[in-house]
Design a protein around this motif. Structure first.
Motif, PDB file in Angstrom:
ATOM      1  N   ASP A 267     -12.328  -0.781  -6.596  1.00 34.31           N
ATOM      2  CA  ASP A 267     -11.398  -0.222  -7.566  1.00 34.31           C
ATOM      3  C   ASP A 267     -10.053   0.130  -6.944  1.00 34.31           C
ATOM      4  N   LEU A 268     -10.016   0.253  -5.609  1.00 34.47           N
ATOM      5  CA  LEU A 268      -8.771   0.644  -4.947  1.00 34.47           C
ATOM      6  C   LEU A 268      -8.878   0.360  -3.454  1.00 34.47           C
ATOM      7  N   LEU A 269      -7.801  -0.160  -2.885  1.00 35.39           N
ATOM      8  CA  LEU A 269      -7.662  -0.259  -1.432  1.00 35.39           C
ATOM      9  C   LEU A 269      -6.599   0.739  -0.995  1.00 35.39           C
ATOM     10  N   VAL A 270      -6.887   1.497   0.075  1.00 32.00           N
ATOM     11  CA  VAL A 270      -5.908   2.421   0.626  1.00 32.00           C
ATOM     12  C   VAL A 270      -5.612   2.029   2.066  1.00 32.00           C
ATOM     13  N   SER A 271      -4.337   1.786   2.365  1.00 33.14           N
ATOM     14  CA  SER A 271      -3.881   1.528   3.725  1.00 33.14           C
ATOM     15  C   SER A 271      -3.192   2.788   4.225  1.00 33.14           C
ATOM     16  N   ALA A 288      -6.700 -10.472  -4.990  1.00 29.63           N
ATOM     17  CA  ALA A 288      -7.966 -10.238  -5.681  1.00 29.63           C
ATOM     18  C   ALA A 288      -7.796  -9.365  -6.920  1.00 29.63           C
ATOM     19  N   GLY A 289      -6.568  -8.923  -7.203  1.00 31.60           N
ATOM     20  CA  GLY A 289      -6.339  -8.054  -8.338  1.00 31.60           C
ATOM     21  C   GLY A 289      -6.761  -6.621  -8.105  1.00 31.60           C
ATOM     22  N   CYS A 290      -6.937  -6.238  -6.835  1.00 34.12           N
ATOM     23  CA  CYS A 290      -7.367  -4.885  -6.482  1.00 34.12           C
ATOM     24  C   CYS A 290      -6.141  -4.001  -6.259  1.00 34.12           C
ATOM     25  N   PRO A 291      -6.036  -2.867  -6.942  1.00 27.55           N
ATOM     26  CA  PRO A 291      -4.888  -1.974  -6.741  1.00 27.55           C
ATOM     27  C   PRO A 291      -4.799  -1.479  -5.301  1.00 27.55           C
ATOM     28  N   VAL A 292      -3.578  -1.162  -4.871  1.00 28.95           N
ATOM     29  CA  VAL A 292      -3.313  -0.762  -3.494  1.00 28.95           C
ATOM     30  C   VAL A 292      -2.470   0.516  -3.480  1.00 28.95           C
ATOM     31  N   VAL A 293      -2.851   1.446  -2.614  1.00 25.98           N
ATOM     32  CA  VAL A 293      -2.010   2.575  -2.224  1.00 25.98           C
ATOM     33  C   VAL A 293      -1.787   2.436  -0.721  1.00 25.98           C
ATOM     34  N   ALA A 294      -0.551   2.590  -0.257  1.00 29.05           N
ATOM     35  CA  ALA A 294      -0.265   2.392   1.170  1.00 29.05           C
ATOM     36  C   ALA A 294       0.734   3.418   1.660  1.00 29.05           C
ATOM     37  N   THR A 295       0.644   3.721   2.951  1.00 24.81           N
ATOM     38  CA  THR A 295       1.654   4.560   3.578  1.00 24.81           C
ATOM     39  C   THR A 295       2.942   3.769   3.755  1.00 24.81           C
ATOM     40  N   ASP A 296       4.044   4.457   3.629  1.00 17.29           N
ATOM     41  CA  ASP A 296       5.365   3.840   3.813  1.00 17.29           C
ATOM     42  C   ASP A 296       5.697   3.872   5.304  1.00 17.29           C
TER      43      ASP A 296
END
Length: 389
Positions: A267-271, A288-296
């Protein structure tokens, strides 16, 4: 010094791609993809490695020859094989490649797979004190290459700042990360959403912040976190999960080979990285259409997520901001079609051709033919100088 290969046309000499090991890791998979495409385009390709065997062999085309060498044997290989160009594909081999190219006059390309500037923790005083000296050594190393390939515009800008007035040819060619776009419409987020963190369990990936953020998310709703990877931080991260009271919701299965398939069901990938080169997993998630949250962080995250258009960018080492972005994205995930559109830039199509144009230009310049101006083959125009780092 006249190089013995000069009498042989560049088109008849191999392209030598240097890696340290034949593992099945992400960097090696990208190199294998390039090598296979070079061979498809009719070029002679030799993968030079300090290992004779490894998982990487299984994904190489039969047309790509593996050339194992002993430690210190790269110059001898260059003298014997007379490659049209030598490209050091991973940072760990750059120093050996520079020495061999200097001894044999082979045209040299360094592929800058890591961002030169790192966000080191404040508590790590020894590394922070040593960092200016490391940067000077890195600048001297890159200045000796005929060309440098950066994987992102941010990385290219950082290299220009690092090298200063030293003449350098720097081209931006994004990683050929995605074989195919697999994004499809998704249903509502599961009652027990699955969050992924992917990468080696090291300080650079800062899974500590991800665990703390996940604890805040877990206080808001049921959720699961899978950390896919192996490394020296495993025991400390497991202990932290226990202290945070989330151990039952956190799985650490080690290194896995089916990351792309797992992203289809996440449901979510976090980098949560402190710095990167151009991280492949967020790009695979978009495909893959998987939402992403990432650090800047320094590196390609801002470029990959198009300044936050494709997914939230949060400050490094900020669990609260990360948790807020995770909750917001789980509540309102972006359209998979939009994510797939963002991933399209990182397909293999056209990337190998950009490399070959660079290689041919360098070989032509060495033979006395006019060279293509620096930047003429970049996949995207140079971005303004970044303030990061």
């Amino acid at each position: 010094m006249m190089w013995r290969g000069d009498e042989i046309p560049a088109s008849d000499r191999p392209i030598a791609l240097l890696v340290n090991i034949l593992s099945g890791g992400g960097a090696q998979r990208r190199v294998a993809s390039l090598a296979n495409r070079f061979a498809e385009l009719g070029r002679t390709v030799e993968l030079v490695s300090y290992e004779a065997d490894g998982p990487m062999r299984a994904i190489l085309s039969p047309a790509v020859r593996v050339a194992p060498i002993e430690a210190g044997g790269l110059a001898a290989y260059c003298e014997q094989a007379r490659p049209a160009v030598l490209m050091s594909c991973v940072t760990d081999t750059h120093r050996a490649a520079v020495a061999a190219a200097r001894d044999t006059s082979v045209p040299l390309v360094l592929r800058a797979s890591r961002h030169p500037y790192r966000k080191l923790p404040r508590w790590n005083l020894p590394k922070r004190l040593a960092e200016p000296f490391k940067l000077r050594r890195t600048a001297r190393l890159y200045a000796q290459a005929d060309a440098i390939v950066a994987l992102s515009d941010d990385g290219a800008d950082a290299l220009r700042r690092l090298l200063g007035r030293r003449p350098a040819r720097i081209e931006t060619i994004p990683n050929p990360v995605v074989d195919r776009i697999r994004a499809a419409p998704r249903g509502p987020c599961a009652n027990m959403p699955l969050v992924l963190g992917v990468g080696r369990l090291t300080a650079q990936k800062d899974f500590t912040t991800l665990l703390r953020a996940f604890a805040l998310v877990r206080a808001d709703r049921p959720a699961r976190l899978h950390l896919l990877g192996e490394g020296p931080e495993r025991r400390r991260l497991r202990a932290l999960a226990t202290r945070l009271g989330i151990a039952r919701d956190v799985e650490m299965p080690g290194e896995v080979r089916d990351v792309a398939d797992r992203l289809l069901h996440a449901d979510l990938l976090v980098s949560s990285s402190l710095w990167e080169g151009m991280q492949a997993v967020p790009i695979e998630a978009l495909a893959a259409g998987c939402p992403v949250v990432a650090t800047d962080c320094p590196g390609g995250a801002r470029e990959t997520l198009q300044d936050g258009r494709l997914g939230p960018l949060v400050p490094v080492r900020d669990p609260a901001a990360m948790a807020r972005a995770m909750i917001a994205t789980l509540d309102a995930p972006p359209d998979p079609a939009l994510l797939a559109e963002g991933a399209a830039r990182f397909t293999a199509e056209g990337k190998a051709e950009l490399y070959l144009a660079l290689f041919d230009a360098l070989a032509g310049a060495r033979a006395g033919s006019p060279a293509i101006p620096a930047g003429a083959m970049s996949a995207s125009p140079p971005a303004p100088l970044s303030s990061q780092g």
